[in-house]
Design a protein around this motif. Structure first.
Motif, short mmCIF file in Angstrom:
data_model
loop_
_atom_site.label_atom_id
_atom_site.label_comp_id
_atom_site.label_asym_id
_atom_site.label_seq_id
_atom_site.Cartn_x
_atom_site.Cartn_y
_atom_site.Cartn_z
N ALA A 116 4.29 1.15 -5.27
CA ALA A 116 5.22 1.62 -6.31
C ALA A 116 5.01 3.11 -6.52
CB ALA A 116 4.98 0.85 -7.60
N GLY A 117 6.02 3.88 -6.23
CA GLY A 117 5.96 5.32 -6.45
C GLY A 117 5.39 6.16 -5.32
N GLY A 118 5.07 5.54 -4.17
CA GLY A 118 4.52 6.35 -3.09
C GLY A 118 4.12 5.55 -1.87
N GLN A 119 3.21 6.11 -1.09
CA GLN A 119 2.80 5.47 0.16
C GLN A 119 1.42 5.94 0.57
OE1 GLN A 119 5.57 5.06 3.68
NE2 GLN A 119 4.23 6.61 4.55
N PHE A 120 0.63 5.03 1.14
CA PHE A 120 -0.62 5.36 1.81
C PHE A 120 -0.43 5.02 3.28
CE2 PHE A 120 -1.89 4.30 -2.54
CZ PHE A 120 -2.64 5.41 -2.87
N ASP A 121 -1.05 5.82 4.16
CA ASP A 121 -0.96 5.52 5.59
C ASP A 121 -2.24 5.94 6.30
OD1 ASP A 121 -0.78 8.32 6.15
OD2 ASP A 121 1.38 8.24 5.85
N TYR A 122 -2.22 5.85 7.62
CA TYR A 122 -3.40 6.13 8.43
C TYR A 122 -3.87 7.58 8.29
CZ TYR A 122 0.34 7.77 11.50
OH TYR A 122 1.45 8.40 11.99
N ASP A 123 -3.00 8.47 7.80
CA ASP A 123 -3.37 9.88 7.63
C ASP A 123 -3.88 10.21 6.24
OD1 ASP A 123 -2.91 10.85 10.20
OD2 ASP A 123 -0.77 11.18 9.83
N ASN A 124 -3.53 9.43 5.25
CA ASN A 124 -3.91 9.77 3.87
C ASN A 124 -4.55 8.58 3.14
OD1 ASN A 124 -1.72 8.10 3.28
ND2 ASN A 124 -0.93 9.40 1.65
N TRP A 125 -5.27 7.75 3.88
CA TRP A 125 -5.83 6.53 3.30
C TRP A 125 -6.89 6.88 2.26
CZ3 TRP A 125 -4.32 1.89 2.63
CH2 TRP A 125 -5.23 0.86 2.31
N ASP A 126 -6.73 6.34 1.06
CA ASP A 126 -7.68 6.52 -0.04
C ASP A 126 -7.98 5.13 -0.58
OD1 ASP A 126 -8.83 6.80 -2.65
OD2 ASP A 126 -8.06 8.84 -2.75
N PRO A 127 -9.11 4.53 -0.18
CA PRO A 127 -9.40 3.13 -0.55
C PRO A 127 -9.32 2.85 -2.04
CG PRO A 127 -10.96 3.90 1.08
CD PRO A 127 -10.18 5.10 0.65
#
Length: 252
Positions: A116-127
């Motif tokens: 919701a409101g964005g995206q995480f991916d292989y370049d910006n992964w923040d656990p």
């Protein structure tokens, strides 16, 4: 402009990538012309896509479009491109298990987690931030077909996800029961339209739920073979204005 003829169909639901959009990610002049004609004739035209809402806004604005959109393969339904109607997210256990799969295949896949409101991916992964976010959809891409099959079988074995694809090289995961068909059903409820009064058009596995549920399910000429088999009709490809073809033939 052509006049509307008598037809039982009151709505058309369009996938975006590989359907409405050409390879340049553009809406062709013919598709735009006939969508506008449909809207002027009081046909409900809605977009149903695996994209998040932010990936829809520019195209919706270009069409002067103020109707509902089904995004993230049905995990969100927007009453208009600016007003959220409903949202469905993955539970904590599902998120944890998916993270473990991503770890196991790290370096051999690319992935995108729509939240919701964005995206995480292989370049910006923040656990930490990913753990706290509301997950709507996960997409996993692998060029190695055997690896992709292995991942699919693992995810499918849980019986915790709605699994499809938007291309033969990816897997898309949604909360159980959330797909374009379920999203389209919600939109029909907004207008008092029956599903048998809807035409649904798409090219990939994530379109099959709405193609099967609609009164007329249409596969693009460039669609995956499975989608063509599930459809009632096959139109021209996305490079040949297949959307315009269907609108002309069934509404005018």
């Amino acid at each position: 402009m052509a006049q509307q003829i008598t037809t039982r169909f009151k709505m058309i639901a369009l996938d975006m990538d590989g359907t409405l959009l050409n390879r340049k990610q553009e809406i062709s002049e013919q598709n735009r012309k006939w969508i506008q004609a449909a809207l002027e004739a009081d046909v409900k035209v809605i977009l149903a896509t695996s994209r998040p809402i932010r990936g829809v806004l520019e195209h919706a604005k270009s069409l002067n479009f103020d109707l509902p959109v089904v995004v993230s393969n049905g995990s969100e339904v927007w009453k208009t491109p600016r007003e959220l109607h409903s949202r469905y997210e993955m539970n904590a256990e599902t998120k944890e298990r998916i993270v473990e799969v991503l770890r196991q295949h790290e370096g051999n896949i690319r992935f995108w987690v729509q939240v919701a409101g964005g995206q995480f991916d292989y370049d910006n992964w923040d656990p930490m931030k990913a753990h706290e976010a509301k997950w709507l959809q996960v997409a996993i891409k692998a060029e190695d077909a055997d690896r992709l099959k292995e991942i699919y079988e693992e995810l499918h074995s849980w019986s915790m996800l709605e699994i499809s694809n938007s291309h033969i090289t990816n897997i898309e995961c949604n909360p159980p029961g959330r797909n374009k068909g379920s999203g389209l059903l919600e939109v029909c409820g907004m207008f008092g339209i029956r599903m048998d009064e809807v035409i649904a058009v798409g090219d990939s596995l994530n379109d099959v739920s709405m193609i099967r549920a609609a009164g007329l399910g249409v596969a693009m000429g460039n669609a995956q073979d499975y989608v063509k088999r599930a459809a009632d009709e096959i139109t021209l490809s996305n490079e040949e204005d297949g959307v315009a073809d269907i609108i002309q033939r069934y509404f005018f």
